[in-house]
Design an enzyme around this catalytic site. Structure first.
Site, mmCIF file in Angstrom:
data_model
loop_
_atom_site.group_PDB
_atom_site.id
_atom_site.type_symbol
_atom_site.label_atom_id
_atom_site.label_comp_id
_atom_site.label_asym_id
_atom_site.label_seq_id
_atom_site.Cartn_x
_atom_site.Cartn_y
_atom_site.Cartn_z
ATOM 1 N N TYR A 1 18.755 28.444 8.621
ATOM 2 C CA TYR A 1 17.628 29.234 9.099
ATOM 3 C C TYR A 1 17.579 29.248 10.624
ATOM 4 O O TYR A 1 17.699 28.211 11.271
ATOM 5 C CB TYR A 1 16.308 28.676 8.572
ATOM 6 C CG TYR A 1 16.060 28.966 7.113
ATOM 7 C CD1 TYR A 1 15.898 30.268 6.665
ATOM 8 C CD2 TYR A 1 15.978 27.930 6.185
ATOM 9 C CE1 TYR A 1 15.662 30.540 5.323
ATOM 10 C CE2 TYR A 1 15.740 28.186 4.845
ATOM 11 C CZ TYR A 1 15.582 29.489 4.419
ATOM 12 O OH TYR A 1 15.355 29.759 3.085
ATOM 13 N N LYS B 1 0.835 -1.206 0.000
ATOM 14 C CA LYS B 1 0.000 0.000 0.000
ATOM 15 C C LYS B 1 0.870 1.256 0.000
ATOM 16 O O LYS B 1 2.091 1.174 0.083
ATOM 17 C CB LYS B 1 -0.912 -0.015 1.225
ATOM 18 C CG LYS B 1 -0.153 -0.069 2.543
ATOM 19 C CD LYS B 1 -1.088 -0.176 3.726
ATOM 20 C CE LYS B 1 -0.283 -0.233 5.033
ATOM 21 N NZ LYS B 1 -1.139 -0.218 6.228
ATOM 22 N N MET C 1 14.374 23.464 2.457
ATOM 23 C CA MET C 1 13.551 22.815 1.437
ATOM 24 C C MET C 1 14.370 22.054 0.407
ATOM 25 O O MET C 1 14.001 20.949 -0.016
ATOM 26 C CB MET C 1 12.676 23.856 0.724
ATOM 27 C CG MET C 1 11.716 23.253 -0.284
ATOM 28 S SD MET C 1 10.687 24.496 -1.096
ATOM 29 C CE MET C 1 9.658 25.023 0.269
ATOM 30 N N ARG D 1 -9.615 0.063 15.690
ATOM 31 C CA ARG D 1 -9.603 0.910 14.501
ATOM 32 C C ARG D 1 -10.675 0.377 13.549
ATOM 33 O O ARG D 1 -11.801 0.841 13.582
ATOM 34 C CB ARG D 1 -8.206 0.918 13.868
ATOM 35 C CG ARG D 1 -7.981 2.011 12.853
ATOM 36 C CD ARG D 1 -6.542 2.056 12.387
ATOM 37 N NE ARG D 1 -6.116 0.793 11.769
ATOM 38 C CZ ARG D 1 -4.896 0.601 11.257
ATOM 39 N NH1 ARG D 1 -3.981 1.553 11.328
ATOM 40 N NH2 ARG D 1 -4.591 -0.556 10.704
#
Length: 379
Positions: free
Chosen positions: A255, A35, A303, A130
């Site tokens: 950053y 999956k 990024m 679930r």
């Protein structure tokens, strides 16, 4: 041209890993769980590499249809089942086997007409809370399905383990006890073992086992690696150094300037970042591999780039390859550094990362946006 950020997939590794799983569960048939786009490796690509599996499992109907349209003829279970009458008809048309876990699905099957036989997996909730019927609901749901003309009998029975990766937990034994008690005397194939169950809980190995992450060479257990189970990693995520610079003691990097050089440092800039799927949460100290040496990440992952301390790699040069995880650097280790699990890293690799398929005499590459339409290039 191979771009800086790319992933090399060793497509002989899934077959090796499948053989190892058979060694652990010699009396079970294997339903390969592929999956979420084959856990980020490519749904069709991994299915074709696992043609020795006895069946496949996907999460959703559209994934099963893709497999059928690609020529996969083995049994295909749909773990989330169907959610509408339209999906039920697609399941029947493409000979998929839905997991029935809720009353509304039983009602849809009862209302369906036609002659096409439908194979189903009836799910018992043994403690995952679930999907699945409760102990009280399970047998009534089974009897209703057995009375449906379109349902093939005997009906297959399954559950899912919640804590199989916790080897010191008593929950798995409790779940197994519930499953065996409720299904005792019933006809139908059984399936309960996931990857962790296959390795850690022999009692969960029944008619079918459902490995997922194991097939990709990754351990389901914390603080263990695929190599501990004689598995081979399928994916090696790579990039290369695109800049090298020297900074002085006290200079901040990246950053926010969260990492400050404690001494004069030689920095390398690697062309990969969270835009490619590398985890932004991987903090300073997370290793990458340059040649045979490990270099720690310093500063925040951005990024498109990340920075590494090249102190342990004095010969590193612009253009040198960098391994982010895979061969020589287990993805499990990177996941721990990022405070997550390997599944999330593998599934998060984005489409702009070029996929290179390694075969015995060729290397194939597929590009962003068409991840499973490879063209051959020279090695």
């Amino acid at each position: 041209m191979i771009p800086a950020a790319h992933a090399v997939l060793d497509l002989s590794a899934p077959r090796h890993n499948l053989a190892e799983i058979r060694r652990h569960a010699p009396d079970s048939r294997i339903m390969a769980v592929i999956k979420a786009n084959g856990y980020g490796h490519g749904l069709l690509r991994i299915a074709k590499a696992l043609r020795g599996a006895d069946a496949f499992a996907v999460a959703r109907v559209e994934e099963g249809i893709r497999l059928r349209e690609a020529g996969i003829r083995e049994r295909i279970a749909v773990l989330e089942g169907f959610t509408s009458g339209e999906e039920l008809e697609l399941v029947r048309r493409h000979r998929l086997e839905p997991v029935v876990h809720s009353l509304y699905q039983v009602e849809m099957i009862e209302a369906a007409t036609g002659i096409a036989a439908l194979g189903v997996w009836l799910k018992l909730d043994t403690g995952m809370n679930r999907l699945g019927f409760t102990v009280e609901q399970f047998l009534p749901a089974l009897r209703r399905l057995e009375e449906c003309p379109i349902v093939r009998t005997p009906i297959s029975l399954m559950s899912h383990l919640a804590k199989a990766d916790e080897l010191d937990s008593t929950e798995t034994e409790r779940q197994l006890s519930v499953f065996h008690r409720v299904t005792e005397g019933l006809e139908g194939e059984r399936s309960i073992a996931n990857s962790a169950g296959i390795l850690g809980w022999p009692g969960s190995r029944s008619d079918w086992v459902r490995p997922g992450i194991l097939l990709l060479g990754v351990s389901p257990f914390q603080h263990r690696k695929g190599l501990d189970h004689n598995l081979r990693p399928v994916m090696t995520l790579q990039s290369r150094l695109i800049a090298i610079k020297n900074i002085a003691a006290g200079d901040a990097v990246g950053y926010g300037g969260r990492w400050v050089a404690p001494a004069a440092t030689r920095l390398g800039v690697v062309a990969i970042g969270y835009g490619d799927g590398y985890p932004r949460a991987a903090g300073s100290g997370t290793p990458v591999l340059i040649g045979t040496a490990r270099a720690p990440i310093v500063g925040r992952v951005s990024m498109d780039m990340l920075t590494v301390d090249l102190s342990r790699c004095p010969a590193a040069a612009i253009g040198d390859p960098v391994i982010l995880w895979g061969e020589g650097l287990p993805v499990e280790e990177v996941a721990e550094c990022a405070g997550t699990i390997p599944y999330t890293l593998l599934c998060a690799v984005t489409q702009r990362v070029r996929i290179i398929e390694e075969h015995s005499d060729t290397r194939e590459v597929s590009g962003s946006g068409t991840p499973e339409s490879p063209r051959k290039i020279a090695k």
